[in-house]
Design an enzyme around this catalytic site. Structure first.
Site, PDB file in Angstrom:
ATOM      1  N   GLN A  68       0.949  -9.209  -6.502  1.00  0.00           N
ATOM      2  CA  GLN A  68       0.305 -10.661  -6.665  1.00  0.00           C
ATOM      3  C   GLN A  68       0.976 -11.400  -7.679  1.00  0.00           C
ATOM      4  O   GLN A  68       0.917 -12.735  -7.571  1.00  0.00           O
ATOM      5  CB  GLN A  68      -1.188 -10.375  -7.184  1.00  0.00           C
ATOM      6  CG  GLN A  68      -2.284  -9.809  -6.057  1.00  0.00           C
ATOM      7  CD  GLN A  68      -2.190 -10.891  -5.205  1.00  0.00           C
ATOM      8  OE1 GLN A  68      -2.054 -12.075  -5.055  1.00  0.00           O
ATOM      9  NE2 GLN A  68      -2.690 -10.274  -3.841  1.00  0.00           N
ATOM     10  N   SER A 123       5.151  -6.843  -1.992  1.00  0.00           N
ATOM     11  CA  SER A 123       4.670  -6.770  -0.567  1.00  0.00           C
ATOM     12  C   SER A 123       5.322  -8.169  -0.113  1.00  0.00           C
ATOM     13  O   SER A 123       5.042  -9.340  -0.606  1.00  0.00           O
ATOM     14  CB  SER A 123       3.198  -6.844  -0.534  1.00  0.00           C
ATOM     15  OG  SER A 123       2.720  -6.938   0.626  1.00  0.00           O
ATOM     16  N   ALA A 124       6.039  -8.106   1.018  1.00  0.00           N
ATOM     17  CA  ALA A 124       6.387  -9.298   1.699  1.00  0.00           C
ATOM     18  C   ALA A 124       5.346 -10.267   2.169  1.00  0.00           C
ATOM     19  O   ALA A 124       5.498 -11.549   2.026  1.00  0.00           O
ATOM     20  CB  ALA A 124       7.300  -8.902   3.140  1.00  0.00           C
ATOM     21  N   THR A 127      12.870   5.024  10.373  1.00  0.00           N
ATOM     22  CA  THR A 127      13.659   3.843  10.991  1.00  0.00           C
ATOM     23  C   THR A 127      13.360   2.624  10.304  1.00  0.00           C
ATOM     24  O   THR A 127      11.963   2.257  10.698  1.00  0.00           O
ATOM     25  CB  THR A 127      14.177   3.755  12.524  1.00  0.00           C
ATOM     26  OG1 THR A 127      14.452   5.010  13.035  1.00  0.00           O
ATOM     27  CG2 THR A 127      14.852   2.812  12.833  1.00  0.00           C
ATOM     28  N   CYS A 147     -12.188  -7.093   2.226  1.00  0.00           N
ATOM     29  CA  CYS A 147     -12.466  -5.818   2.757  1.00  0.00           C
ATOM     30  C   CYS A 147     -11.987  -5.441   4.029  1.00  0.00           C
ATOM     31  O   CYS A 147     -12.435  -6.374   5.027  1.00  0.00           O
ATOM     32  CB  CYS A 147     -13.827  -5.342   2.378  1.00  0.00           C
ATOM     33  SG  CYS A 147     -14.090  -3.824   2.241  1.00  0.00           S
ATOM     34  N   ASN A 202      -5.615  -9.278  -8.166  1.00  0.00           N
ATOM     35  CA  ASN A 202      -5.950 -10.132  -6.876  1.00  0.00           C
ATOM     36  C   ASN A 202      -6.882 -10.677  -6.776  1.00  0.00           C
ATOM     37  O   ASN A 202      -7.115 -11.880  -6.251  1.00  0.00           O
ATOM     38  CB  ASN A 202      -5.528  -8.905  -5.523  1.00  0.00           C
ATOM     39  CG  ASN A 202      -6.374  -7.667  -5.883  1.00  0.00           C
ATOM     40  OD1 ASN A 202      -6.315  -6.974  -6.753  1.00  0.00           O
ATOM     41  ND2 ASN A 202      -6.994  -7.491  -4.929  1.00  0.00           N
ATOM     42  N   THR A 204       0.805  -1.154  -0.093  1.00  0.00           N
ATOM     43  CA  THR A 204       0.102  -0.182  -0.042  1.00  0.00           C
ATOM     44  C   THR A 204       1.014   1.252  -0.105  1.00  0.00           C
ATOM     45  O   THR A 204       0.702   2.163  -0.882  1.00  0.00           O
ATOM     46  CB  THR A 204      -0.977  -0.038   1.259  1.00  0.00           C
ATOM     47  OG1 THR A 204      -1.812  -1.128   1.095  1.00  0.00           O
ATOM     48  CG2 THR A 204      -1.775   1.401   1.359  1.00  0.00           C
TER      49      THR A 204
HETATM   50  N1  PLP Z   1      -1.554  -4.413  -4.404  1.00  0.00           N
HETATM   51  C1  PLP Z   1      -2.308  -5.584  -4.475  1.00  0.00           C
HETATM   52  C2  PLP Z   1      -2.692  -6.278  -6.103  1.00  0.00           C
HETATM   53  C3  PLP Z   1      -2.758  -6.229  -3.410  1.00  0.00           C
HETATM   54  O1  PLP Z   1      -3.264  -7.364  -3.746  1.00  0.00           O
HETATM   55  C4  PLP Z   1      -2.266  -6.056  -2.190  1.00  0.00           C
HETATM   56  C5  PLP Z   1      -2.990  -6.655  -0.721  1.00  0.00           C
HETATM   57  O2  PLP Z   1      -3.974  -7.090  -0.989  1.00  0.00           O
HETATM   58  C6  PLP Z   1      -1.791  -4.596  -2.159  1.00  0.00           C
HETATM   59  C7  PLP Z   1      -1.383  -3.952  -3.282  1.00  0.00           C
HETATM   60  C8  PLP Z   1      -1.365  -4.202  -0.641  1.00  0.00           C
HETATM   61  O3  PLP Z   1      -0.176  -4.509  -0.067  1.00  0.00           O
HETATM   62  P1  PLP Z   1      -0.068  -4.549   1.560  1.00  0.00           P
HETATM   63  O4  PLP Z   1      -1.022  -5.341   2.226  1.00  0.00           O
HETATM   64  O5  PLP Z   1       1.475  -4.969   1.448  1.00  0.00           O
HETATM   65  O6  PLP Z   1      -0.336  -3.126   1.894  1.00  0.00           O
END
Ligand code: PLP
Length: 368
Positions: free
Chosen positions: A166, A186-187, A224, A311, A138, A71
């Site tokens: 994804q 994203s980890a 940090t 959601c 996703n 995000t």
């Molecule tokens: N982008 C996509 C396509 C996702 O599926 C998600 C999480 O579901 C995100 C971004 C957000 O990632 P994070 O949960 O690490 O903030």
């Protein structure tokens, strides 16, 4: 019996290698910005992980900017790149769709694939614009023509960002070959822990930090570093890169599951079934039966799936992704997502099919 987890696009189980790296890093409690030995030990962990994460995307190590997750990386890309027009596909994650006040949406076709002609038309004057199109969706797993879209954007003078959250770990990733300027990871979607992510940024992008303060991450993201989360991210990235070639095997399980659902449950529909998709993802609609009802019934039967996108409020709304593909509420509010992972077996998908068939029968859907 523990519930069977079929929701890997929401999050993935923590990989043992990642858990070990997190645990080791928690004991190296120095601040990576400190010059003394405690700081240097923490810095080493962060820089090792930077190399591992860069490796997952075949990118240069120095291009990796660590963030708190996908995000934040999406927000940093779109708000930090200095462009005033932001064009994004209609099926993006909310962290892209809502990254700025004024966003222009690029339509998708009935399969959920971005309309490249529309993009070209919208970019007649692309100077001052940034385009954001995800690698894979996703909810449906649909893979986007990112390389072609990036070429169109560049020809018009625009920058190009790709949310690869994804796609990572499920598709081979090559930052240079994709031809994008910025890429989000994203980890927790690849077996790392929650709260760590990265934006990969090409050298020519003048990225301004959206979080100001101490100037960490070479001035691109203050705060940090989350050393333990980053360490786990690095370990997960290394494992995901090593296993990416076997991720394709999940498509055999997924295809079998879809075939059986279509054969056994009348009215069931596979959303974007003919499109190029991630090997692990299936979006199934049962028109007239809300996704929420389906998810709750399957949960009671021991199967963890989700309603389109998870959601945060826990309330399920009709999917904006399916609506953008032209589906009415009969489909957009009645679709569930099954997303498989390495731990799943044929017994899991067989069990799911039996439970789904039972549920459909009880709900009054006749067998096909
Ligand atoms: N982008 C996509 C396509 C996702 O599926 C998600 C999480 O579901 C995100 C971004 C957000 O990632 P994070 O949960 O690490 O903030």
């Amino acid at each position: 019996m523990p519930p069977c987890y079929l929701d890997h696009n929401a999050t993935t189980p923590l990989r043992p290698e990642s858990a070990e790296a997190v645990s080791h890093a928690l004991k190296q409690w120095g601040n990576p910005s400190s010059v003394h030995s405690h700081g240097r030990a923490a810095r080493r962990i962060v820089e090792d992980a930077r190399r591992q994460v860069a490796g997952l995307a075949a990118a240069d190590t120095a291009t990796v900017v660590f963030t708190s997750g996908g995000t934040e990386a999406n927000n940093l890309a779109l708000r930090g790149c200095g462009r005033t027009r932001i064009l994004v596909s209609a099926v993006e994650h909310p962290s892209v769709l809502e990254a700025a006040e004024k966003i222009e949406t690029i339509p998708v076709d009935a399969d959920g694939v971005v309309d490249l002609d529309a993009l070209q038309g919208m970019l007649r004057d692309g100077e001052g614009a940034v385009v954001s199109i995800m690698l894979a969706n996703n909810e449906t797993g649909v893979i986007q023509p990112v390389t072609r879209a990036a070429a169109i954007a560049h020809e018009a003078g625009a920058l190009f960002h790709c949310d690869a959250v994804q796609g990572a770990g499920k598709l081979p990733l090559d930052f240079g070959a994709l031809g994008v300027d910025m890429l989000t990871l994203s980890a927790h979607k690849i077996g790392g822990s929650k709260g760590a992510g990265a934006l990969i940024v090409a050298d020519h992008v003048q990225l301004a930090s959206i979080i100001r303060g101490g100037g960490q991450e070479r001035g691109r993201r203050s705060g940090t570093e989350n050393v333990s989360g980053i360490a786990g991210f690095g370990a997960a990235a290394e494992q995901a890169a090593a296993e990416v070639s076997s991720a394709g095997n999940l498509s055999a399980l997924r295809d079998m599951l879809e075939e059986r659902v279509l054969a056994d449950i009348s009215g069931a529909r596979i959303v974007a079934g003919k499109a190029d998709r991630l090997p692990n993802t299936s979006c199934i609609a049962l028109p007239g039966i809300s996704a929420e009802t389906q998810v709750m019934a399957l949960d009671l039967a021991g199967f963890a799936v989700s309603a389109g996108s998870a959601c945060s409020s826990g309330k399920v709304k009709p999917s904006h992704v399916l609506a953008a593909m032209g589906h009415d509420n009969d489909i957009a509010a009645c679709a569930i997502r099954i997303s498989l992972g390495h731990g799943n077996s044929e017994a899991d998908t067989e069990g799911f099919i039996a439970a789904y068939r039972d549920f459909a029968t009880r709900a009054g859907v006749t067998a096909a």
